[in-house]
Write an enzyme that holds these catalytic residues in place. Structure first.
Site, PDB file in Angstrom:
ATOM      1  N   HIS A 187      29.620  15.668  27.860  1.00 35.41           N
ATOM      2  CA  HIS A 187      29.717  15.460  26.411  1.00 35.41           C
ATOM      3  C   HIS A 187      29.881  13.953  26.213  1.00 35.41           C
ATOM      4  O   HIS A 187      30.527  13.288  27.043  1.00 35.41           O
ATOM      5  CB  HIS A 187      30.971  16.075  25.800  1.00 35.41           C
ATOM      6  CG  HIS A 187      31.142  17.553  25.956  1.00 35.41           C
ATOM      7  ND1 HIS A 187      31.669  18.125  27.068  1.00 35.41           N
ATOM      8  CD2 HIS A 187      30.903  18.575  25.098  1.00 35.41           C
ATOM      9  CE1 HIS A 187      31.744  19.439  26.905  1.00 35.41           C
ATOM     10  NE2 HIS A 187      31.274  19.749  25.723  1.00 35.41           N
ATOM     11  N   ASP A 211      33.324  12.756  26.803  1.00 33.86           N
ATOM     12  CA  ASP A 211      33.858  12.699  28.172  1.00 33.86           C
ATOM     13  C   ASP A 211      33.645  11.314  28.770  1.00 33.86           C
ATOM     14  O   ASP A 211      34.361  10.892  29.673  1.00 33.86           O
ATOM     15  CB  ASP A 211      33.119  13.669  29.113  1.00 33.86           C
ATOM     16  CG  ASP A 211      33.027  15.072  28.565  1.00 33.86           C
ATOM     17  OD1 ASP A 211      33.947  15.469  27.839  1.00 33.86           O
ATOM     18  OD2 ASP A 211      32.021  15.755  28.867  1.00 33.86           O
TER      19      ASP A 211
HETATM   20  C1  XLS Z   1      33.490  25.736  25.865  1.00 27.59           C
HETATM   21  C2  XLS Z   1      32.128  25.518  26.304  1.00 27.59           C
HETATM   22  C3  XLS Z   1      31.749  24.057  26.516  1.00 27.59           C
HETATM   23  C4  XLS Z   1      30.262  23.928  26.551  1.00 27.59           C
HETATM   24  C5  XLS Z   1      29.767  22.555  26.285  1.00 27.59           C
HETATM   25  O1  XLS Z   1      34.013  26.827  25.898  1.00 27.59           O
HETATM   26  O2  XLS Z   1      31.883  26.268  27.458  1.00 27.59           O
HETATM   27  O3  XLS Z   1      32.347  23.552  27.667  1.00 27.59           O
HETATM   28  O4  XLS Z   1      29.747  24.376  27.758  1.00 27.59           O
HETATM   29  O5  XLS Z   1      30.167  22.079  25.067  1.00 27.59           O
END
Ligand code: XLS
Ligand code: NI
Ligand code: NI
Length: 434
Positions: free
Chosen positions: A100, A103
């Site tokens: 993301h 991150d």
């Molecule tokens: C959250 C989601 C997230 C997605 C990406 O529950 O799994 O991590 O994979 O935004």
């Protein structure tokens, strides 16, 4: 120059007979499975957020991990974090990673700042990628952590938040494209609601549909060849999430005419939260031609929230890969470890052990799935169970109508004899491979 973060951990051997605490016993990237290298089947990815951005907090307590790149409010430390991340990719030999925007770089509080720092850090990561074999499986925008997103991103009642979301996704698609990403993911973190008392559900769904169409239009405009993937999840953080499960997403994509443009990123834990099995979600997406990629993890079966643990259940994983293989395997997709350590697992060694263990579990699952495909027992059982439908009369019935069928049932005295579903026999069959 090495950051030294993993210096306390010896190199990870590939050795089936190893008794070292951390060793690959089952994952061999070059082993040929169904005519293809194991690495090319599984296409493992490390998730940047759980391994490098999450600080170990839970609803009852804050940070437990103290990393050299904390606090994450400085671009210098963001680069150190990237250095350590690439050292881990190398140690693990993973072909992919995922991120993301949030991150990678610290939140700046406004779009211009977020854009500039995203460009700076993704340039830095791009240089690291030139010296590395790890590629980008997908990028995505975090539109759920900062308070501006608390009432949703594209489904926010405030058009300025919609605008901020559009700008953010554009910047993340540009960054994904720049880094050669193979997919772009949208998980609707706060695309849902807490109470209908303050929510116009129909309007929010229309905005979400329009937003996703803009994403698809932009993908074509910039010539991004990867897949756009939506990730279903039924609840958490919102009480009601609009992308509840695979079936809901398929209906949504059809309604907004996006069924040929968007595929799904399916997560094990989210399937469990939705009251499904992982293989149900995979098989349904595959049946609709919408199986894109997977977020591999395991969900606690009792807790009722998204625990994002590393996978450790080989029979479960084997059935999941059985459906992936049956669907022809991954094209742009892969196996992203959307999984995090437990908050007491403080050591650098824990981070490596979690991934190595997860990769080994997936390798065992894949090999079991491939063996079942090669043996053909499940396929033969299916053929047999549906054999009646191969007759020309049965096929003709599908082009017929209720009244004609009823007349035929009377005329021929059709009176079906129930047959065993043989579930236990099939479960015993699967047990021979796992
Ligand atoms: C959250 C989601 C997230 C997605 C990406 O529950 O799994 O991590 O994979 O935004
Ligand atoms: Ni996920
Ligand atoms: Ni999740």
């Amino acid at each position: 120059m090495s950051t030294g973060f993993f210096d306390s951990v010896p190199a990870i051997p590939h050795d089936a007979g190893s008794d070292a605490p951390i060793a690959f016993r089952h994952y061999d990237p070059d082993e040929i499975v169904l005519g293809k290298r194991m690495e090319d089947h599984l296409r493992f990815a490390v998730a940047y957020w759980h391994s490098f951005a999450w600080e170990g907090g839970d609803p009852f307590g804050g940070q437990t991990f103290i990393r050299p790149w904390h606090p994450q409010d400085d671009m210098g430390r963001a680069k150190l974090k990237a250095d350590v991340a690439f050292e881990m990719f190398e140690r693990l030999g993973v072909p992919f990673f995922c991120w993301h925007d949030a991150d990678l770089r610290p939140e700046q509080g406004d779009f211009a700042g977020n854009l500039a720092t995203l460009e700076e850090i993704t340039d830095y990561i791009g240089e690291k990628m030139e010296a590395s074999r790890t590629r980008l499986l997908w990028g995505t925008a975090n539109m759920f952590s900062h308070r501006r997103w608390m009432a949703g991103a594209s489904t926010n009642p405030d058009p300025e938040v919609f605008a901020f979301a559009a700008a953010t996704v554009k910047s993340c698609m540009d960054a994904t494209h720049k880094l050669g990403g193979e997919n772009y993911v949208l998980w609707g973190g706060r695309e849902g609601y807490e109470t209908l008392l303050n929510t116009d559900l129909g309007q929010e769904l229309d905005h979400m549909g329009r937003f996703l169409s803009m994403v698809v239009e932009y993908k074509h405009k910039i010539g991004f060849k990867g897949a756009i993937l939506v990730e279903p999840k039924p609840q958490e953080p919102s009480k009601h999430q609009y992308d509840f499960d695979v079936a809901t997403c398929i209906g949504f994509l059809r309604k907004y005419g996006l069924e040929d443009e968007v595929k799904l990123n399916i997560e094990q834990g989210h399937a469990i939260l939705a009251g499904h099995s992982f293989e149900h979600e995979l098989a349904l997406a595959a049946a609709e031609g919408m199986l894109g990629s997977i977020d591999m993890n395991r969900n606690d079966y009792q807790s009722g929230w998204d625990t994002d643990q590393f996978p450790n259940n080989v029979p479960e994983v084997a059935l999941a890969y059985y459906h992936v293989l049956k669907a022809g395997g991954f094209t742009t997709g892969g196996t992203n470890f959307d999984a995090k350590l437990r908050r007491q697992s403080l050591d650098p060694e824990d981070l490596l052990a979690a991934h190595v263990g997860g990769m080994d579990v997936c390798a065992r699952g894949l090999k079991a799935a491939a063996a079942m495909i090669e043996d053909g027992g499940l396929e033969a059982a299916l053929e047999d169970r549906y054999a009646g439908w191969r007759s020309p009369e049965a096929q003709a019935m599908l082009g017929s109508d209720l009244a004609s069928i009823a007349a035929k049932v009377l005329e021929q005295g059709i009176n079906p004899a129930p047959r065993s579903g043989r579930q236990e026999i099939l479960e015993n069959y699967v047990n021979r491979f796992v």
